[in-house]
Design a protein around this motif. Structure first.
Motif, PDB file in Angstrom:
ATOM      1  N   THR A 143       0.811  -1.215   0.000  1.00  0.00           N
ATOM      2  CA  THR A 143       0.000   0.000   0.000  1.00  0.00           C
ATOM      3  C   THR A 143       0.846   1.269   0.000  1.00  0.00           C
ATOM      4  O   THR A 143       0.371   2.343  -0.360  1.00  0.00           O
ATOM      5  N   HIS A 144       2.110   1.160   0.414  1.00  0.00           N
ATOM      6  CA  HIS A 144       2.994   2.325   0.504  1.00  0.00           C
ATOM      7  C   HIS A 144       4.349   1.949  -0.100  1.00  0.00           C
ATOM      8  O   HIS A 144       5.307   1.649   0.625  1.00  0.00           O
ATOM      9  N   PRO A 145       4.453   1.950  -1.431  1.00  0.00           N
ATOM     10  CA  PRO A 145       5.635   1.411  -2.117  1.00  0.00           C
ATOM     11  C   PRO A 145       6.836   2.356  -2.135  1.00  0.00           C
ATOM     12  O   PRO A 145       7.372   2.708  -3.196  1.00  0.00           O
ATOM     13  N   VAL A 146       7.258   2.797  -0.968  1.00  0.00           N
ATOM     14  CA  VAL A 146       8.486   3.576  -0.840  1.00  0.00           C
ATOM     15  C   VAL A 146       9.410   2.830   0.124  1.00  0.00           C
ATOM     16  O   VAL A 146       8.949   2.057   0.958  1.00  0.00           O
ATOM     17  N   ILE A 147      10.699   3.076  -0.001  1.00  0.00           N
ATOM     18  CA  ILE A 147      11.671   2.380   0.837  1.00  0.00           C
ATOM     19  C   ILE A 147      12.551   3.381   1.560  1.00  0.00           C
ATOM     20  O   ILE A 147      13.256   4.178   0.919  1.00  0.00           O
ATOM     21  N   GLY A 148      12.520   3.332   2.877  1.00  0.00           N
ATOM     22  CA  GLY A 148      13.445   4.133   3.669  1.00  0.00           C
ATOM     23  C   GLY A 148      14.837   3.533   3.574  1.00  0.00           C
ATOM     24  O   GLY A 148      15.018   2.321   3.648  1.00  0.00           O
ATOM     25  N   LEU A 149      15.820   4.403   3.429  1.00  0.00           N
ATOM     26  CA  LEU A 149      17.209   3.992   3.294  1.00  0.00           C
ATOM     27  C   LEU A 149      18.043   4.753   4.325  1.00  0.00           C
ATOM     28  O   LEU A 149      17.963   5.977   4.413  1.00  0.00           O
ATOM     29  N   MET A 150      18.838   4.005   5.095  1.00  0.00           N
ATOM     30  CA  MET A 150      19.690   4.654   6.089  1.00  0.00           C
ATOM     31  C   MET A 150      20.884   5.319   5.415  1.00  0.00           C
ATOM     32  O   MET A 150      21.575   4.711   4.589  1.00  0.00           O
ATOM     33  N   ASN A 151      21.133   6.569   5.781  1.00  0.00           N
ATOM     34  CA  ASN A 151      22.287   7.312   5.289  1.00  0.00           C
ATOM     35  C   ASN A 151      23.496   7.083   6.201  1.00  0.00           C
ATOM     36  O   ASN A 151      23.371   6.493   7.281  1.00  0.00           O
ATOM     37  N   THR A 152      24.647   7.562   5.780  1.00  0.00           N
ATOM     38  CA  THR A 152      25.862   7.337   6.565  1.00  0.00           C
ATOM     39  C   THR A 152      25.809   7.998   7.935  1.00  0.00           C
ATOM     40  O   THR A 152      26.482   7.557   8.869  1.00  0.00           O
ATOM     41  N   ASP A 153      24.990   9.046   8.071  1.00  0.00           N
ATOM     42  CA  ASP A 153      24.865   9.703   9.378  1.00  0.00           C
ATOM     43  C   ASP A 153      23.822   9.066  10.280  1.00  0.00           C
ATOM     44  O   ASP A 153      23.544   9.546  11.375  1.00  0.00           O
ATOM     45  N   GLY A 154      23.199   7.971   9.806  1.00  0.00           N
ATOM     46  CA  GLY A 154      22.205   7.259  10.600  1.00  0.00           C
ATOM     47  C   GLY A 154      20.783   7.697  10.367  1.00  0.00           C
ATOM     48  O   GLY A 154      19.846   7.044  10.838  1.00  0.00           O
ATOM     49  N   SER A 155      20.573   8.771   9.632  1.00  0.00           N
ATOM     50  CA  SER A 155      19.211   9.216   9.316  1.00  0.00           C
ATOM     51  C   SER A 155      18.610   8.348   8.221  1.00  0.00           C
ATOM     52  O   SER A 155      19.319   7.630   7.514  1.00  0.00           O
ATOM     53  N   ILE A 156      17.283   8.408   8.088  1.00  0.00           N
ATOM     54  CA  ILE A 156      16.570   7.593   7.104  1.00  0.00           C
ATOM     55  C   ILE A 156      15.787   8.522   6.178  1.00  0.00           C
ATOM     56  O   ILE A 156      15.024   9.371   6.626  1.00  0.00           O
ATOM     57  N   THR A 157      16.005   8.339   4.883  1.00  0.00           N
ATOM     58  CA  THR A 157      15.274   9.100   3.870  1.00  0.00           C
ATOM     59  C   THR A 157      14.906   8.141   2.738  1.00  0.00           C
ATOM     60  O   THR A 157      15.242   6.968   2.771  1.00  0.00           O
ATOM     61  N   ILE A 158      14.206   8.657   1.736  1.00  0.00           N
ATOM     62  CA  ILE A 158      13.902   7.822   0.563  1.00  0.00           C
ATOM     63  C   ILE A 158      14.733   8.294  -0.630  1.00  0.00           C
ATOM     64  O   ILE A 158      15.335   9.347  -0.588  1.00  0.00           O
TER      65      ILE A 158
END
Length: 251
Positions: free
Chosen positions: A236-251
């Motif tokens: 239902t929500h076809p996006v994927i969070g991805l962890m960045n090198t600083d530990g934050s999560i974005t798409i």
């Protein structure tokens, strides 16, 4: 695919050991189906700019002090963190995906702390790639993995307290099932176990998940009971969070 190992880490005992492993050629997918990774997926789908996973309440509050515009979210015992627990102030949101509405999260940075989910995510720091997994974005996860073709793939189940959680095992098993034509030969015993549990229950997923400890707890709280069915929806929500090198999560 060139993947040499498809492994499922079923409990905190297993993922806490990741700090001792070289993960530079490993992709990790973290599942906290009820509810942290499902909630993060919904927040990102509804326009959240960034999610900062925090292991402790104190870490989340420190993030807020550094950025007063930041939204605080999270739970302890399934319920939103209040000033009584934080010794500071009430958190803006809990850990329900149904709270992550566009009007609340669009363009916002969110610091969140949960009992197991954020802990599992942070345990994967150092991996080549860390993805946020749920039933809500399952098919997108499959495609992302096929596209990136990792050397090793670890599916990390957040668990309940220090034990495995049925709903996370079902999530990992569902992804194993999708990847089976490509990765069966690379599957470890735990991946085969998770895949088998999923296949046994794939026609009654909500019923099976509702028997899990986390689900029974949520179902006992009227304002959170609907989260169980919500989190077991597929794609239902076809996006994927991805962890960045600083530990934050974005798409």
């Amino acid at each position: 695919m060139n993947c040499s190992e498809l492994n499922v880490l079923l409990s905190p005992f297993e993922y806490e050991s990741l700090s001792n492993i070289n993960l530079s050629q490993t992709s990790c997918v973290v599942f906290d189906v009820l509810r942290a990774t499902s909630t993060m997926t919904v927040a990102l789908a509804n326009g959240a700019k960034e999610i900062i996973p925090c292991e402790s309440i104190e870490e989340a509050i420190a993030a807020r002090e550094a950025d007063p515009e930041l939204i605080l979210a999270g739970e302890r015992g399934g319920k939103r963190i209040t000033s009584k627990l934080s010794n500071s102030f009430d958190f803006d949101l809990g850990n329900s995906p149904r709270e992550m509405k566009h009007e609340f999260v669009f363009g916002k940075r969110i610091a969140t702390t949960t009992t197991n989910g954020t802990r599992a995510i942070k345990a994967c720091q150092g991996a080549q790639q860390v993805l946020i997994g749920s039933f809500l974005n399952m098919s997108a996860l499959k495609q992302k993995i096929l596209d990136t073709n990792p050397e090793r793939l670890f599916l990390v189940c957040a668990g309940t307290a220090e034990k495995m959680a049925l709903e996370d095992t079902l999530g990992a098993g569902a992804l194993c099932d999708l990847l089976w034509p490509n990765l069966e030969k690379a599957a470890t015993d735990s991946a085969r176990l998770a895949c088998g549990i999923y296949r046994k229950n794939d026609m009654k997923l909500l019923e099976a998940a509702s028997e899990a400890k986390n689900a029974r707890h949520l179902l006992s709280i009227p304002e959170l009971a609907q989260d169980v069915e919500f989190c077991m929806q597929r794609d239902t929500h076809p996006v994927i969070g991805l962890m960045n090198t600083d530990g934050s999560i974005t798409i």
